[in-house]
Structures are given as C-alpha cells and as structure tokens.
Design an enzyme around this catalytic site. Structure first.
Site, PDB file in Angstrom:
ATOM      1  N   CYS A   1       0.821  -1.212   0.000  1.00  0.00           N
ATOM      2  CA  CYS A   1       0.000   0.000   0.000  1.00  0.00           C
ATOM      3  C   CYS A   1       0.854   1.260   0.000  1.00  0.00           C
ATOM      4  O   CYS A   1       0.697   2.135  -0.839  1.00  0.00           O
ATOM      5  CB  CYS A   1      -0.940   0.000   1.205  1.00  0.00           C
ATOM      6  SG  CYS A   1      -2.211  -1.258   1.080  1.00  0.00           S
ATOM      7  N   HIS A   2       1.764   1.368   0.975  1.00  0.00           N
ATOM      8  CA  HIS A   2       2.552   2.596   1.062  1.00  0.00           C
ATOM      9  C   HIS A   2       4.031   2.334   1.256  1.00  0.00           C
ATOM     10  O   HIS A   2       4.767   3.188   1.729  1.00  0.00           O
ATOM     11  CB  HIS A   2       2.013   3.492   2.185  1.00  0.00           C
ATOM     12  CG  HIS A   2       0.567   3.800   2.031  1.00  0.00           C
ATOM     13  ND1 HIS A   2      -0.411   3.062   2.650  1.00  0.00           N
ATOM     14  CD2 HIS A   2      -0.075   4.727   1.284  1.00  0.00           C
ATOM     15  CE1 HIS A   2      -1.595   3.522   2.300  1.00  0.00           C
ATOM     16  NE2 HIS A   2      -1.438   4.529   1.476  1.00  0.00           N
TER      17      HIS A   2
END
Lengths: 187, 405, 255
Positions: free
Chosen positions: A151-152
């Site tokens: 995701c990040h």
C-alpha cells in the site's frame, strides 16, 4: 430538557413564588432530563462494542512441524492473518545483531520470538491495515528480507520490525504459547 | 428570529438558511389554543415513539441477519450476546404496541373532537396514510424474527391478496418472490421494514405542516377568535409534552423490564417451520379488530375488501360527517355513538382473538356491521338531524401573562 | 393467549414474566408455582438451584434434548468457574475442520462452543425416537403458554390414563400435554440424579430445579433486566413528579 432550563432564565424575573425555589425546580428537572437522555444513549453506544460471543472467539492451535525451514504460513485468528515464519539460523543471528539504534521502534528480537526459530506476528501493516507481502519467497520482501507492504511501501525485517516507510510500529505479536514443542495456541 | 439575544454566528447562518427562524416560528412562538387537554399529548408522543422506533431499529439492524437460516439465531444473538441487545430489542418490540396504543388514542381523540373537519380534512387523511404505513411496517417487522408466528402470519396475510380475481395468484407470487414465504420474502420484508419508517417520517412532516397551517383544533371545537385565545407553544406545551412523555415512558418501561413478552405470542420463540402450522394463529393485538372483520365475512374476497374498507372509510370521514359542530361536547347524540363505536372496536378486538365458532361468529358479524353502520349511516344522518347544544363564543377569558395573579 | 385475556389478569401480577390466561385447549391450566426467581420473591436466580437444574438437564434431558442457543461459556452465570467450565466442555466432542489435509475432525469442545446436542440433525432425532422430535430446550419456557408452570406441570403430570382413554403404542398419558398423549417417557424418577449438595432428588425437587435452569436459559438477561428496571422506574417516577411541578409553575401564568 434545555427547554426547562431556558424557561428558568426567562422567568426568573418578578412574579410567582420565590425565584430561587423555582429556579431550583427547573434546574433539577433539567439536570434529570439530561441524565436520563445520557443514560438512554449509553446502551446504544455500548451495543456496538464486540458482543460476548465475539469476545469468546476460539483460540487457534497450529501445528508447526509441517513448516519447512525458511518458509512461512498464514493462519487466521479472530479474522486476522497471522504470519508464522520458520526462520533460518542466519536470519535469526542477523536479526539478533541489529542495533536498536537503527530501529524506528526499538525492540530486541529475543523479546519478539518466544523460540528464536519461530516468529509469530499479526500480518497487518501498522500503518493503515493492509496485509504485507513476503509470505512466499517469490513475493517482494523488501530490502530487509521480511515483508513489504504494497500500500505505502513499509518494509519489515525478519523479526517483523519496521525498518523503512510510514508504518509507526513493528508488526504486532499476538498472544500465544507453546503447548508442545511443535504446537502453538494463539489467543 | 428575535434580533437581540442571538449571537452573530446564528444570525449569519439564519440569514442564509433560516433554520433558527423556522424552529422559533414553529416550535417556540407557534400559537396554540390555550385550552388543550391531555388528549392532545398523544400527537407528540406518537412522534417521539416513531423516533425511538427508528433509533432502536437501526441498532438492531446492525446485528440482525435477514436470512431464513440465520434470522432466528441472530435475534437470539441480540438477546444473549450483544451488549444491551435485550434492552434494545425489548424497547423495539414493545414499542410497536406502544406506537399503536398512542396512535389509536390520537385517532379517537380526533374522532371525539371532530378534528377531521374543515379546514383539517387533509391533515386527517395524511394521518390515515400514516396509519396504513404503520400497519405495513409493523406487519413486516413481525416477520423478521422468523418464528412460527412470523412465518404463518406472513403466509396468511400475503394470501389475503389471492382473494382478488384473476390477478390474485400472480400478486401473491410476486409478493413472495417464490412459491411460498421464503428467503426472498424475508429479504424484501427487511428492506421495506427499514425503508417505510422514513416514508412515515416524510408523511409526518406533511401532517405537521398541514397542522400548523390552521393550528390545533381544541376541546371546544370552535375557532380561535383572536390572540387572547392562544399561547405560545414554548414553554407551555413543551413542558406539558415532556411531562406526558415521562408518564408514557414509565408505562413503556414497565413492559420492557417486567413483562417484555406480554404483547407477544409464545409460538414466536419457536423457529419458523414451513411444515407445521401452530394450533392458534393470532395476529398482533393491534390488528385484531381488522382480523375480526376479515373473518366475519363468509366470502374470501368480501372479507378482504371489508377489512381494507374498514381503514379506507376513514379517508372519506370528513365528508360523511356533515355536522357543522366539531366537538362532541356540543353533540349529545354523537357523543353516545362515539362511545358505542369505542366499545364496538374493543369487541371486534376481543372477537379477533377468539376462534371462529358459536357465539363469536354472530357477535363478530354484528360488530362488523355496526362499525360500517356508524360511519356510513349514522354519521350522515346525525349531521342532518342532531340537535346540537349552543356553542360558546370564545375559548375563555383572555390570557393574562403579566405575571400578577 | 390473547392480549385481551392477558389484560384481564394484568392487575393481579406484578411478578409477571409469564402471564397466565386461558387458551382454547382441553389441557388443564397448570398450577402457578412459586418460582424463587420471580420479582417480588427474590428477583434473581439461586445459584445452587441452577446448578442442580443443570445437572438434571445434563444427566436426564440432554439424552434427547439439545440446547443449541447456549454455549458452555454461559455456564459462568450458574456460578461455575473457568476451570470447571473448561472441564465440562471437554466432556463433549465437536466437529471442526477442515484441517490442512482437508479432513473434518473431532476435537474436545471449548467454552466458546455451543452445547453439543444429542443428534446430528432433526431427521436423525426422529429416526431414533419413533418419529417424534424432542424439541430444543433453549427457549422452552418462553415458547409455551404458561412457560415454566407448564413445563413443571408436564414433568410431574404423568398419570395412568383415565378409564376409556386408549393410549397409543409408544405414547404416554399426560393431562397437560396438548392431546394428552406424549411420546416422551416419564423423564424423572426418584433418585435419577445424585445431588452433590445432599439435596434429596425427589421428582418434584428435580422438576423444580430443572425448570429454574430452563427459565434461566431462556432469559439469561432476566436478573439484569429486573435490576435495571427498578432503577429506571424510580428515576422516571421522580422525574415525572418533578416535571409535574414544573408544568404547574409554568402554567400558572395562563388563565
């Protein structure tokens, strides 16, 4: 019951019985109304907390003997993925030698693993709750060889500790115990 | 909005979106007849009950599963495992009965004091719409726990529509979404049971707008002659409504805490079984008078039509009762027949709970006949021939609010 | 059991969890028993009574009747501690799985598991019981008119069939059962269980204990409900009186 309060302010001026007694009456009625309303709200709020059967949810027994060295499995506990990794000796010694100064969330590897070759963590990125990759050796494990959150871009080491990226803390270790040499009970 | 004693933020908002002016106008200054008695409390009680039902319902829906295999279990899950689930469910379950008690009293008040007469015909008709929506909502809500009464109630009531010639069978199949009451039925009933209360809210808003157009009727049934006949809604009727609410809450709480299944049937704690019908199926008490009318007519279609007719006749009530006098206080004959109607409705309710046999059949038929006789024959005749008492000229002495007595 | 009938007796009963009323049935009305948990008596369940009742259920009723809405963890309310509950649960096996080989397997029950019933499903139950289905008892006192009084009357109501009544093969005469013929053999016989607290296991005693247990099982929230109810009623009464005087004060200005 604000209405009653308001009335007391407006009509505290001349007329009627002693204003103090009347104000007391209005105020106590208003206060009771407020308490009653708050008392009504409480059970509704509380009803959204986990119910008794959810809290009593099963613990999970996992047989470790079938996990080959260097590999990992995912089991489900309370609806969440639990990563169990059979770590090699090199991985263990590497993690144990990491200096705490290099860690955003300093924790000794020896605290995080009850038995050094077995790492048990909740497989949920502490940033915003995604499930990191790296359970299979073919997946991206990030620079530190543990897990990589798609995701990040948080990167975890083989102790499940955050090494780089936005996640604030290490992967959480669930409550578990060894019920035999090759069996653990999570929960 | 009063210019003084408001802060600038409120003024800023109110200039652009006049909510505060609106509230002040409709809830605070709203001129209300000064002589309303306690029977006028039931309108606000109905509104509050609706809000409580919606709130408890939303929280129940968070834990309920509308599936034939899970519905019964999920209700018991609410009763046993959800924090205060039993409290929320019992408030909701008994709330349905409370709602009907309050609304029925509200309606009989309207009947007694002639509140349906000009210029409040639409106000009354909107009320009848609310009643119909409530009945549909209550019926579908009763199906959701998926007990024996839920299932067989749903079966019997949906089968009513099969009485209509030609299209009846197709309508029933369409209602069910299958060849019997089953999962599709439960699913749609849940969806509609969640939706309809908000439709009721919409109609209630229209009901109130219509009410505020000409203001409340009053026990004397005469129009207000001037400002001396009115008092502002706040604080007079706000405190009176809160007092009424408090008494009502005591009544409601008694059932919730000490007799939660008083209005219910034991059979509904047996999970639905499409193969076994309980020995005595009875609808919820608030449907009993209509159920009695249904069963009093020996013909299937006729029974269904009469049952719906019993509600629909209320729509045309303002044109059946042509008497220029509103309040029964000045209509000696009407007053007697009003109470006869009350008793008649109670008798119908009692018959609705009895098996169709012996004397009960005869009593049921007489009561059914009298119900329609009251509205269709008596009221038009009374309007022409009743000798009413002289009406007072005003609501009473002028209001003195100088503070001195 | 209509509301209209219930209203007739409403005045008599402040301790109503179950209001009696007459239904159209030829079965006699069960005698009203003096249940210790009724409000106005104790308002709460006697733990020793509950534990005895559970013992009767477990050793007698559970042979044929399940209670699938209860979990072993619920026994905590009966006064058992966690170790005792774990031990009780472990006496039963539940089906779990599939395991990593894809097989279903049996394991000892844990506190969070539901009561293990005597039959795999309704068909199995009917097959072993001459076609009769022993109902689940989780809600039995809520699911029958007269509730606990009925269950008590049924348990203690077996008598020889009166003159002229022919009892069918495999059935037993019981005046309180609708139709008077019940497939259940008289379940309670003197001394069917041995109570560890020394209570004499008479049929009446066992029936009373097990019905109390069943009443708890059907309404586990009852104690909390009664306690909260009393608080709420007191609070609302005071508030009502207060609001009455507020209203009178406010309305003084209106003539």
């Amino acid at each position: 019951m604000t209405s009653a309060n308001k009335t007391s302010k407006e009509s505290a001026t001349p007329g009627g019985a002693a204003p103090t007694r009347r104000q007391f009456l209005y105020l106590s009625a208003g206060a009771m109304g407020a308490i009653g309303a708050a008392g009504m709200v409480y059970p509704f709020i509380k009803s959204m907390n986990p119910a008794a059967d959810v809290l009593a949810l099963a613990s999970v027994d996992v047989d470790l003997s079938k996990i080959p060295l260097g590999q990992a499995i995912t089991v489900v506990w309370r609806g969440k993925p639990i990563f169990i990794r059979h770590r090699t000796l090199e991985e263990v010694s590497k993690e144990q030698q990491v200096s705490l100064k290099d860690l955003p969330h300093p924790q000794e590897d020896t605290i995080r693993a009850k038995k050094p070759e077995w790492l048990v963590v909740i497989g949920i990125c502490t940033h915003l709750g995604c499930v990191p990759q790296g359970q299979k050796s073919t997946e991206n494990r990030g620079e530190f060889g543990g897990w990589f959150c798609p995701c990040h871009g948080s990167e975890y080491d083989v102790s499940g500790r955050i090494r780089r990226g936005p996640a604030p803390t290490n992967l959480e270790v669930p409550p578990y115990q060894f019920i035999s040499d090759t069996m653990i009970r999570i929960g | 909005m009063a210019e003084k004693k408001t802060n600038s933020v409120i003024r800023w908002i109110d200039y652009r979106l006049p909510v505060f002016s609106f509230l002040k106008h409709e809830l605070e200054e709203y001129p209300t007849p000064k002589n309303l008695n306690y029977w006028w409390n039931f309108g606000s009680l109905a509104g509050i009950t609706l809000i409580v039902m919606i709130l408890t319902g939303i929280f129940l829906a968070m834990h309920y599963t509308p599936h034939v295999n899970e519905a019964f279990k999920s209700v018991e899950h609410i009763m046993r495992d959800v924090n205060y689930g039993w409290l929320i469910r019992y408030i909701h379950m008994n709330g349905a009965s409370m709602f009907f008690i309050v609304v029925y009293i509200h309606m009989f008040r309207g009947l007694y004091y002639g509140s349906y007469k000009s210029p409040r015909e639409l106000l009354w008709m909107l009320g009848v719409v609310i009643l119909l929506l409530m009945m549909a909502t209550a019926f579908m809500g009763y199906v959701l726990p998926w007990g024996q009464m839920s299932f067989w109630g749903a079966t019997v009531i949906t089968n009513l529509f099969s009485a209509f010639p030609v299209v009846g069978e197709s309508i029933v199949t369409w209602l069910w979404g299958g060849f019997g009451v089953d999962n599709p039925t439960l699913n749609r009933f849940f969806a509609l049971h969640y939706l309809l209360p908000f439709v009721i809210v919409g109609v209630v808003v229209m009901h109130i707008v219509s009410l505020h157009q000409h203001g409340s009727n009053n026990p004397l049934g005469i129009d207000r002659k001037g400002p001396q006949d009115s008092i502002p809604f706040h604080p007079f009727y706000t405190v009176k409504d809160i007092f009424g609410l408090s008494v009502f809450a005591l009544f409601w709480a008694f059932f919730v805490f000490f007799a939660p299944n008083f209005f219910g049937e034991p059979d509904n704690y047996i999970p639905a079984n499409p193969l076994v019908t309980p020995a005595h199926i009875v609808p919820e008490w608030y449907f009993l008078p209509f159920y009695a009318i249904l069963r009093s007519i020996p013909d299937k279609l006729g029974g269904v039509l009469m049952m719906f007719g019993a509600v629909l006749v209320l729509f045309v009530l303002p044109w059946l009762d042509k008497s220029p006098v509103r309040s029964a206080r000045f209509r000696p004959m009407y007053r007697i027949f009003f109470w006869a109607l009350v008793v008649n409705c109670l008798v119908l309710g009692w018959i609705g709970a009895k098996p169709v046999e012996g004397m009960y059949v005869l009593i049921g038929r007489l009561a059914t006949a009298y119900y329609f006789f009251h509205f269709l024959v008596l009221l038009p005749l009374l309007g022409r021939f009743e000798k009413t008492k002289p009406l007072p000229s005003s609501l009473g002495k002028p209001v003195v609010s100088t503070g001195r007595k | 059991m209509s509301v209209f009938n219930k209203i007739a007796v409403l005045g008599l009963v402040l301790n109503l969890g179950f209001v009696s009323a007459s239904i159209a049935s030829d079965a006699p009305v069960p005698l009203k028993q003096n249940w210790s948990y009724k409000l106005g008596k104790k308002g709460s369940f006697d733990r020793a009574e509950l534990q005895r009742g559970y013992q009767v259920y477990k050793q007698v009723c559970a042979v044929c009747h399940g209670m699938n809405l209860l979990a072993y963890r619920n026994l905590k309310s009966l006064g058992f501690n966690e170790a005792e509950i774990k031990a009780i649960a472990a006496e039963y096996n539940v089906k779990d799985g599939p395991n990593d080989e894809g097989e279903m397997f049996e394991r000892p029950a844990r506190p969070e598991d539901r009561f293990v019933g005597p039959y795999a499903n309704e068909k199995a139950a009917r097959a072993t019981n001459n076609g009769a289905f022993p109902p689940d008892l989780s809600l039995i006192t809520k699911a029958r008119p007269y509730g606990p009084d009925y269950v008590y009357a049924l348990l203690t109501g077996y008598t020889p069939a009166p003159e002229g009544v022919k009892v069918m093969e495999g059935m037993h005469y019981n005046a309180y059962f609708p139709g008077h013929q019940i497939a259940m053999i008289p379940p309670l016989v003197e001394g069917a269980v041995t109570f560890s607290d020394g209570t004499n296991a008479t049929v009446q005693q066992m029936a009373k204990d097990v019905v109390t247990f069943l009443a708890w099982a059907a309404e586990p929230e009852m104690e909390e409900r009664h306690q909260m109810g009393i608080m709420v009623m007191i609070f609302l009464s005071v508030f009502t009186v207060l609001m009455y005087f507020v209203m009178r004060r406010v309305w003084q200005k209106v003539k």
